[in-house]
Design a protein around this motif. Structure first.
Motif, short mmCIF file in Angstrom:
data_model
loop_
_atom_site.label_atom_id
_atom_site.label_comp_id
_atom_site.label_asym_id
_atom_site.label_seq_id
_atom_site.Cartn_x
_atom_site.Cartn_y
_atom_site.Cartn_z
N MET A 1 -19.91 7.85 8.42
CA MET A 1 -19.95 8.24 7.01
C MET A 1 -19.00 7.41 6.15
SD MET A 1 -20.19 12.40 7.19
CE MET A 1 -20.16 12.58 5.43
N GLY A 2 -17.90 6.96 6.73
CA GLY A 2 -16.94 6.19 5.95
C GLY A 2 -15.58 6.25 6.59
N LYS A 3 -14.69 5.38 6.11
CA LYS A 3 -13.34 5.28 6.65
C LYS A 3 -12.34 5.72 5.57
CE LYS A 3 -12.33 1.51 8.87
NZ LYS A 3 -11.93 0.09 9.10
N VAL A 4 -11.41 6.60 5.96
CA VAL A 4 -10.43 7.14 5.02
C VAL A 4 -9.02 6.77 5.49
CG1 VAL A 4 -9.55 9.20 3.86
CG2 VAL A 4 -11.96 9.10 4.57
N LEU A 5 -8.23 6.20 4.59
CA LEU A 5 -6.82 5.95 4.87
C LEU A 5 -6.01 7.09 4.29
CD1 LEU A 5 -4.33 4.28 5.70
CD2 LEU A 5 -4.57 3.00 3.56
N VAL A 6 -5.28 7.81 5.15
CA VAL A 6 -4.43 8.92 4.74
C VAL A 6 -2.98 8.46 4.76
CG1 VAL A 6 -3.71 11.28 5.22
CG2 VAL A 6 -6.07 10.58 5.69
N VAL A 7 -2.31 8.59 3.61
CA VAL A 7 -0.92 8.12 3.49
C VAL A 7 -0.03 9.31 3.13
CG1 VAL A 7 0.64 6.47 2.42
CG2 VAL A 7 -1.82 5.93 2.62
N ASP A 8 0.84 9.70 4.08
CA ASP A 8 1.76 10.83 3.86
C ASP A 8 2.90 10.68 4.85
OD1 ASP A 8 3.05 13.34 3.63
OD2 ASP A 8 1.18 14.28 3.01
N ASP A 9 4.13 10.83 4.39
CA ASP A 9 5.27 10.68 5.30
C ASP A 9 5.44 11.90 6.21
OD1 ASP A 9 6.06 12.16 2.99
OD2 ASP A 9 8.15 11.95 3.62
N ALA A 31 -1.06 6.24 7.67
CA ALA A 31 0.14 5.47 7.37
C ALA A 31 1.18 6.44 6.84
CB ALA A 31 -0.14 4.37 6.35
N TYR A 32 2.45 6.20 7.18
CA TYR A 32 3.51 7.15 6.83
C TYR A 32 4.48 6.59 5.79
CZ TYR A 32 1.66 9.03 11.18
OH TYR A 32 0.83 9.50 12.17
N GLN A 33 4.34 5.31 5.46
CA GLN A 33 5.21 4.69 4.46
C GLN A 33 4.37 3.80 3.55
OE1 GLN A 33 8.80 2.79 5.91
NE2 GLN A 33 8.89 4.15 7.69
N GLY A 34 4.94 3.51 2.37
CA GLY A 34 4.21 2.74 1.38
C GLY A 34 3.84 1.34 1.84
N VAL A 35 4.78 0.65 2.44
CA VAL A 35 4.52 -0.72 2.90
C VAL A 35 3.43 -0.73 3.96
CG1 VAL A 35 5.50 -2.74 4.05
CG2 VAL A 35 6.85 -1.51 2.34
N ASP A 36 3.50 0.24 4.88
CA ASP A 36 2.47 0.34 5.92
C ASP A 36 1.10 0.64 5.32
OD1 ASP A 36 4.42 -0.10 7.82
OD2 ASP A 36 4.74 2.05 8.22
N ALA A 37 1.10 1.44 4.27
CA ALA A 37 -0.16 1.79 3.61
C ALA A 37 -0.83 0.56 3.02
CB ALA A 37 0.09 2.82 2.51
N ILE A 38 -0.04 -0.29 2.39
CA ILE A 38 -0.59 -1.52 1.79
C ILE A 38 -1.15 -2.43 2.87
CG2 ILE A 38 0.02 -3.62 0.52
CD1 ILE A 38 2.08 -1.89 -1.01
N GLN A 39 -0.42 -2.58 3.96
CA GLN A 39 -0.89 -3.43 5.07
C GLN A 39 -2.17 -2.87 5.68
OE1 GLN A 39 2.53 -3.65 7.67
NE2 GLN A 39 3.51 -5.28 6.48
N SER A 40 -2.21 -1.55 5.88
CA SER A 40 -3.41 -0.92 6.46
C SER A 40 -4.61 -1.08 5.55
CB SER A 40 -3.14 0.56 6.72
OG SER A 40 -2.17 0.74 7.73
N ALA A 41 -4.38 -0.92 4.26
CA ALA A 41 -5.48 -1.06 3.31
C ALA A 41 -6.05 -2.47 3.33
CB ALA A 41 -5.01 -0.72 1.90
N GLU A 42 -5.19 -3.47 3.44
CA GLU A 42 -5.64 -4.87 3.46
C GLU A 42 -6.38 -5.21 4.74
OE1 GLU A 42 -1.91 -6.87 2.81
OE2 GLU A 42 -2.32 -7.16 0.66
N THR A 43 -5.93 -4.66 5.86
CA THR A 43 -6.54 -5.03 7.15
C THR A 43 -7.71 -4.13 7.53
OG1 THR A 43 -4.88 -3.68 8.31
CG2 THR A 43 -4.40 -6.04 8.03
N GLN A 44 -7.59 -2.84 7.23
CA GLN A 44 -8.62 -1.88 7.63
C GLN A 44 -9.74 -1.74 6.60
OE1 GLN A 44 -8.79 -0.23 10.54
NE2 GLN A 44 -6.92 -1.16 11.33
#
Length: 304
Positions: A1-9, A31-44
């Motif tokens: 159905m789709g891929k969801v990135l969840v960002v919460d510490d 992802a649990y931190q902001g920097v990790d969220a940006i990297q995950s969004a770019e790669t995933q």
């Protein structure tokens, strides 16, 4: 159905949301931190991001700003999760590009609706961009080959789009109709002279995935609705029956305008044919209404 990135510490919050989203059929990246969220969004390259505002270090507003100014991630919808109800904070979120907010504690029925809505919209937009590139290439070919054929394509598209709007077709239907209207006559310029332009056009698009629905429009765009060759069942199966009915009707109207340049009179002739069962009467009525509206606007423009 789709891929969801969840960002919460908060790891427990992430896992709870992951469990719920998984039961709904979504794939989840965390992802649990902001920097990790940006990297995950770019790669995933997720289809949507659930972004908590209160993150340590780089907060949710800053993360959203970075994602929305990044060409790779700027079109990914972002739902910001917040306990903040302050109007100023929400305005700040909108300024950095957040698509919407969802207050904590999360209402999961609302979350399910928002995710489904934004993912469907993103998929439609992504498809439109792909179609637009293809249409632009072929339209350039048509324009260079025959200016009149290009004008016909643009005119067909204009009327089809207006009728689709009056009949409340959804975004996907209007996109498919747009592609069909622009490209229906491509067989004139690229097909062998021994076969008709409808068959030639279908041969051109056959290798493409979109040919499953596009070739119905290309091969049958001059077919009367009461004809035994009108592919009603196939069009229903491929979900393009409303598009086909509009395209065939508009093409007939444009042909009538050649012999009867007065558009209202041509529309009247089309109505007479519809009463005999040649065309979909609902489509004809919508087209007739647009012609009347167009005439009124032209008169107002001249008067001003």
């Amino acid at each position: 159905m789709g891929k969801v990135l969840v960002v919460d510490d908060n790891i427990q919050n992430c896992e709870l949301i992951e469990d719920i989203l998984t039961t709904w059929g979504y794939r989840v990246v965390k992802a649990y931190q902001g920097v990790d969220a940006i990297q995950s969004a770019e790669t995933q390259l997720p289809d949507i991001i659930l972004l908590d505002v209160m993150l340590p270090g780089m907060n949710g507003f800053e993360v959203c700003h970075e994602l929305k100014r990044n060409e790779t991630t700027q079109n990914i919808p972002i739902i910001m999760l917040t306990v903040l109800n302050d109007l100023e904070d929400r305005l700040r979120g909108l300024k950095v590009g957040a698509d919407t907010f969802l207050s904590k504690p999360i209402n999961y029925n609302e979350l399910k609706y928002l995710i489904s809505t934004f993912i469907n919209r993103k998929m439609t937009i992504d498809s439109m961009e792909n179609y637009k590139q293809l249409v632009d290439v072929f339209l350039t070919m048509i324009q260079n080959f025959d200016a009149l054929l290009y004008t016909r394509a643009c005119t067909t598209h204009k009327y089809c789009d207006r009728v689709a709007g009056l009949l409340f077709l959804d975004e996907q239907q209007r996109t498919r109709l747009s592609v069909g209207a622009f490209l229906q006559d491509i067989g004139y310029i690229a097909g062998p002279p021994a076969i008709d332009h409808q068959t030639a056009g279908a041969q051109i698009f056959r290798p493409l995935k979109m040919s499953k629905w596009l070739n119905i429009l290309v091969q049958h765009h001059h077919e009367q609705a009461d004809s035994p060759h009108f592919p009603r069942e196939l069009a229903l199966e491929r979900n393009v029956l409303p598009e086909l009915e509009i395209l065939t009707t508009v093409n007939r109207f444009i042909d009538l305008c050649v012999v009867q340049p007065d558009r209202e009179m041509a529309a009247d002739l089309l109505q007479e044919e519809a009463q005999q069962g040649y065309w979909n009467t609902v489509v004809v009525e919508a087209l007739h209404q647009f012609i009347k509206d167009e005439k009124i606007m032209e008169k107002l423009a001249i008067a001003n």
